[in-house]
Design a protein around this motif. Structure first.
Motif, short mmCIF file in Angstrom:
data_model
loop_
_atom_site.label_atom_id
_atom_site.label_comp_id
_atom_site.label_asym_id
_atom_site.label_seq_id
_atom_site.Cartn_x
_atom_site.Cartn_y
_atom_site.Cartn_z
N ASN A 144 -2.25 9.39 -0.28
CA ASN A 144 -1.46 8.16 -0.41
C ASN A 144 -0.28 8.13 0.54
O ASN A 144 0.85 7.77 0.16
CB ASN A 144 -0.96 7.98 -1.85
N GLU B 185 3.88 -0.43 -10.58
CA GLU B 185 4.80 -1.04 -9.61
C GLU B 185 4.53 -0.48 -8.22
O GLU B 185 4.47 0.73 -8.03
CB GLU B 185 6.25 -0.73 -10.01
N VAL B 186 4.37 -1.38 -7.27
CA VAL B 186 4.14 -0.95 -5.89
C VAL B 186 5.42 -0.37 -5.29
O VAL B 186 6.49 -0.97 -5.41
CB VAL B 186 3.68 -2.15 -5.03
N GLN B 187 5.30 0.80 -4.71
CA GLN B 187 6.45 1.42 -4.04
C GLN B 187 6.01 2.03 -2.72
O GLN B 187 4.93 2.62 -2.63
CB GLN B 187 7.08 2.49 -4.92
N VAL C 101 3.17 6.18 -0.72
CA VAL C 101 2.97 4.94 -1.47
C VAL C 101 2.51 5.25 -2.88
O VAL C 101 1.89 6.29 -3.14
CB VAL C 101 1.95 4.01 -0.76
N SER C 102 2.82 4.35 -3.78
CA SER C 102 2.37 4.47 -5.17
C SER C 102 2.21 3.07 -5.75
O SER C 102 2.73 2.10 -5.21
CB SER C 102 3.38 5.28 -5.99
N GLY C 103 1.48 3.00 -6.84
CA GLY C 103 1.28 1.71 -7.50
C GLY C 103 0.11 0.92 -6.96
O GLY C 103 -0.17 -0.19 -7.43
N PHE C 104 -0.58 1.45 -5.95
CA PHE C 104 -1.77 0.80 -5.41
C PHE C 104 -2.60 1.85 -4.68
O PHE C 104 -2.12 2.95 -4.39
CB PHE C 104 -1.42 -0.37 -4.48
N THR C 105 -3.84 1.49 -4.38
CA THR C 105 -4.75 2.40 -3.68
C THR C 105 -4.63 2.19 -2.19
O THR C 105 -5.01 1.14 -1.67
CB THR C 105 -6.20 2.14 -4.13
N ARG D 24 3.14 -2.89 4.03
CA ARG D 24 1.76 -3.11 3.64
C ARG D 24 1.32 -4.52 4.03
O ARG D 24 2.05 -5.49 3.81
CB ARG D 24 1.61 -2.93 2.13
N TYR E 95 4.63 -5.98 1.02
CA TYR E 95 5.55 -4.98 0.49
C TYR E 95 6.12 -4.15 1.63
O TYR E 95 5.40 -3.78 2.57
CB TYR E 95 4.87 -4.06 -0.53
#
Lengths: 110, 122
Positions: B77, B1-3, B24-28, B98, B111
């Motif tokens: 991140n 999950e993107v956060q 950020v988390s859930g994506f690079t 984002r 996001y």
């Protein structure tokens, strides 16, 4: 004063169709895609429309976007009470190298 | 999950400084362009700053140019906004946002975080 111009308010009754306009210029809307955002009270904005008329997954097809020249529009059909929110248009301005937003339109469902 | 989770806001006197962070988390992170967008109380959205994937390209709104500095640490991140010489008119909820990738939702903010409140007052 915002670079993109939106009406401050719009309203409709349940089931109606409403349209929100967004007026800009050559260096933003005419040459670059428009996106639309919905901001429910007390929450962060949410992407509603990208590339002028594309809906992200999960956005109902009651929401639609269009663009012509230096103007864009967001249409919401089958209006629901849950659609009450602020709506913003945005675009990249390639002359100023800035993102520009509309001032926002507060939608009221009567 | 993107956060996206912002932090670092608070009450600061005019002329003071703050550093905002966006974890950020859930994506690079290195795969995405990022922005800061703010919203003054009861007002609309105002774009603040943009940074490219590697940080090689940066843009600012005229209202913050010369006072704010955007940066990123892809390894951690995290996205940052260093705010100096703060003014009362900088009071706002600051969102990190984002930009969608070219094969996802290009040229839009796909996001958003929940925002961190900055209040500039004596």
């Amino acid at each position: 004063q915002s670079v993109l111009t939106q009406p401050p308010s719009a309203s409709g009754t349940p089931g109606q169709r409403v349209t929100i306009s967004c007026s800009g210029g050559t260096s933003n809307i005419e040459r670059n895609p428009v996106s639309w955002y919905q901001q429910l009270p007390g929450t962060a904005p949410k992407l509603l429309i990208y590339l002028n008329n594309q809906r992200p997954s999960g956005v109902p097809d009651r929401m639609s976007g269009s663009k012509s020249g230096t103007s864009a529009s967001l249409a919401i059909s089958g209006l629901q009470s849950g659609d009450e929110a602020d709506y913003y248009c945005a675009s990249w301005d390639d002359s100023l190298n800035v993102w520009v937003f509309g001032g926002g339109t507060k939608l009221t469902v009567l | 999950e993107v956060q996206l989770v912002e932090s670092g806001g608070g009450l600061v006197q005019p002329g003071g400084s703050l550093r905002l962070s966006c974890a950020v988390s859930g994506f690079t992170l290195m795969s995405y362009e990022m922005n800061w967008v703010r919203q003054a109380p009861g007002k609309g959205l105002e774009w603040v700053s943009y940074i490219s994937h590697t940080g090689s390209t940066i843009y600012y709104a005229d209202s913050v140019k010369g006072r704010f500095t955007i940066s990123r640490d892809n390894a951690k991140n995290s996205l940052y906004l260093q705010m100096n010489s703060l003014r009362a008119e900088d009071t706002a909820l600051y969102y990190c946002a984002r930009q969608g990738g070219p094969s996802e939702y290009p040229l839009s903010y796909d996001y958003w975080g929940q925002g961190t409140l900055v209040t500039v007052s004596s």
